[in-house]
Design a protein around this motif. Structure first.
Motif, PDB file in Angstrom:
ATOM      1  N   ALA A  11      42.674  41.827  33.824  1.00 17.31           N
ATOM      2  CA  ALA A  11      43.327  40.738  34.565  1.00 17.31           C
ATOM      3  C   ALA A  11      43.997  39.722  33.653  1.00 17.31           C
ATOM      4  CB  ALA A  11      42.303  40.027  35.462  1.00 17.31           C
TER       5      ALA A  11
ATOM      6  N   TYR B 220      47.286  37.848  34.568  1.00 15.61           N
ATOM      7  CA  TYR B 220      47.375  37.181  35.856  1.00 15.61           C
ATOM      8  C   TYR B 220      46.595  35.862  35.867  1.00 15.61           C
ATOM      9  CZ  TYR B 220      48.509  42.073  36.537  1.00 15.61           C
ATOM     10  OH  TYR B 220      49.042  43.315  36.385  1.00 15.61           O
TER      11      TYR B 220
ATOM     12  N   GLU C  16      41.805  36.384  40.028  1.00 19.57           N
ATOM     13  CA  GLU C  16      41.118  37.679  39.983  1.00 19.57           C
ATOM     14  C   GLU C  16      39.930  37.682  40.939  1.00 19.57           C
ATOM     15  OE1 GLU C  16      38.434  40.107  36.621  1.00 19.57           O
ATOM     16  OE2 GLU C  16      38.829  37.948  36.439  1.00 19.57           O
TER      17      GLU C  16
ATOM     18  N   LYS D 248      45.844  37.652  42.714  1.00 16.22           N
ATOM     19  CA  LYS D 248      46.778  38.661  42.226  1.00 16.22           C
ATOM     20  C   LYS D 248      46.075  39.969  41.889  1.00 16.22           C
ATOM     21  CE  LYS D 248      50.614  40.328  40.415  1.00 16.22           C
ATOM     22  NZ  LYS D 248      51.842  40.601  41.203  1.00 16.22           N
ATOM     23  N   ALA D 249      44.917  39.862  41.196  1.00 15.12           N
ATOM     24  CA  ALA D 249      44.252  41.058  40.683  1.00 15.12           C
ATOM     25  C   ALA D 249      42.917  41.298  41.360  1.00 15.12           C
ATOM     26  CB  ALA D 249      44.046  40.942  39.174  1.00 15.12           C
TER      27      ALA D 249
ATOM     28  N   VAL E   6      47.464  43.653  42.511  1.00  9.82           N
ATOM     29  CA  VAL E   6      47.210  44.690  41.503  1.00  9.82           C
ATOM     30  C   VAL E   6      45.727  45.054  41.555  1.00  9.82           C
ATOM     31  CG1 VAL E   6      47.181  45.230  39.049  1.00  9.82           C
ATOM     32  CG2 VAL E   6      49.046  43.856  40.004  1.00  9.82           C
TER      33      VAL E   6
ATOM     34  N   SER F   1      42.861  47.435  39.688  1.00  9.04           N
ATOM     35  CA  SER F   1      42.648  48.224  38.473  1.00  9.04           C
ATOM     36  C   SER F   1      41.169  48.282  38.144  1.00  9.04           C
ATOM     37  CB  SER F   1      43.421  47.619  37.290  1.00  9.04           C
ATOM     38  OG  SER F   1      42.960  46.306  37.020  1.00  9.04           O
TER      39      SER F   1
END
Length: 324
Positions: free
Chosen positions: A124, A127, A130, A261-262, A297, A299
């Protein structure tokens, strides 16, 4: 330049490392826990390693970040509950500052530390926000918003595994019956899958796993990950989507509520790697709007076992100007 000592205390051992201002680990080590003399032994081993590595503790180490399992009052460094360590209302910060003479110590929860590690130098790091999930023996997590860790009123924010009407297969160890943790942790997925096979011994996924030399009675998440990576079997994917539904529901609500965002996935469950990310996106397809599909996003964690020591160090230096 000054360094920070990051220490990640686990149930059986502690990892530690010297971290510079860029989040780089200059040296790292590990020591097994001596439960009869836990903190003094740990500090002695750390100090010996620092000397061996060529650091002058007094001049090279600025401060210390220390993470631990359990419910933690981050502001005061007090462990409210850490059952496996037999700590209850234990002032860990005060105890550590007696042992680490003349250095300030900053204490936080292990999941929060891992999240901060990923935020600083891991998955992260690009960004500003998170949501971090740990899919291990349980389901834990952490939240970073606008670059800051969200600890909550009592310091307990991130207990994602509990509450709600998430599933009806297993009761939770916390005392609530329908938490998501019992079926969507790394341990829980395998447990839920075995329950399904008990109810349907001819299940095609059971036969698939057995055909790939998996002992169903000893089924673990790593077995599931290995077989899926090898076969990409659609029936196994559908079963995983079914089992993960409580987790996917939780993720969608968190994405809407926090607008992060993440979303980073850690712990044993993340061993599926990109396969897990693809499954999560498929499961989210009908429960988040296109705007988030284009922007969020998802991941897997990148730092592995180093996330805790990096994140603990980051917590110790947060809002602190380095002197170089």
């Amino acid at each position: 330049m000054k360094k920070v000592l990051g220490i990640d205390l686990g149930g059986t051992s502690a990892k530690f490392g010297v971290i510079n201002q860029y989040g780089e680990i200059e040296q790292k080590g590990e020591v097994k826990n001596d439960m009869k003399n836990l903190l003094p032994n740990l500090v002695n081993q750390v100090m010996a390693s620092l000397k061996e590595w060529g650091y002058d503790y007094k001049t090279d180490i600025e401060r210390i970040g220390f993470d631990s399992p359990g419910f933690i009052d981050h502001k005061n460094g007090i462990i409210k509950i850490a059952g496996n360590l037999n700590w209850f209302d234990f002032n860990l910060k005060a105890e550590l500052e007696k042992l680490f003479i003349s250095k300030p110590v900053y204490v936080l929860n292990d999941a929060n530390a891992a999240a901060l590690g990923e935020f600083w130098t891991g998955a992260a790091s690009k960004y500003n926000s998170e949501i971090f999930y740990i899919l291990g023996t349980g389901v834990g997590g952490a939240i970073v918003l606008d670059g800051k860790l969200v600890t909550g009123e009592h310091g307990f924010a991130g207990e994602f595994g509990h509450g709600g009407h998430m599933q009806e297969v297993f009761s939770c160890n916390c005392g609530i019956k329908e938490c998501l943790e019992p079926t969507t942790s790394a341990v829980g997925v395998a447990r839920a899958m075995k329950k399904i096979f008990d109810q349907n011994p001819e299940h095609p996924v059971k036969k698939l796993l057995e055909a790939n030399s998996v002992n169903i009675e000893r089924l673990e998440m790593k077995d599931i990950a290995t077989v899926y990576k090898k076969t990409k079997d659609p029936q196994l994917k559908e079963l995983l989507l079914e089992i993960y539904k409580p987790l996917l529901t939780h993720m969608s609500l968190m994405i809407y509520a926090l607008d992060t965002k993440a979303v980073v996935l850690g712990g044993g469950g993340s061993k599926m790697g990109q396969d897990l990310v693809d499954i999560v996106w498929e499961g989210l397809d009908n429960i988040i709007v296109d705007m988030y599909k284009k922007d969020v996003v998802i991941s897997v964690a990148e730092l592995g076992n180093d996330a805790g020591i990096v994140g603990a160090a980051y917590y110790a230096i947060n809002d602190w100007e380095w002197t170089i």
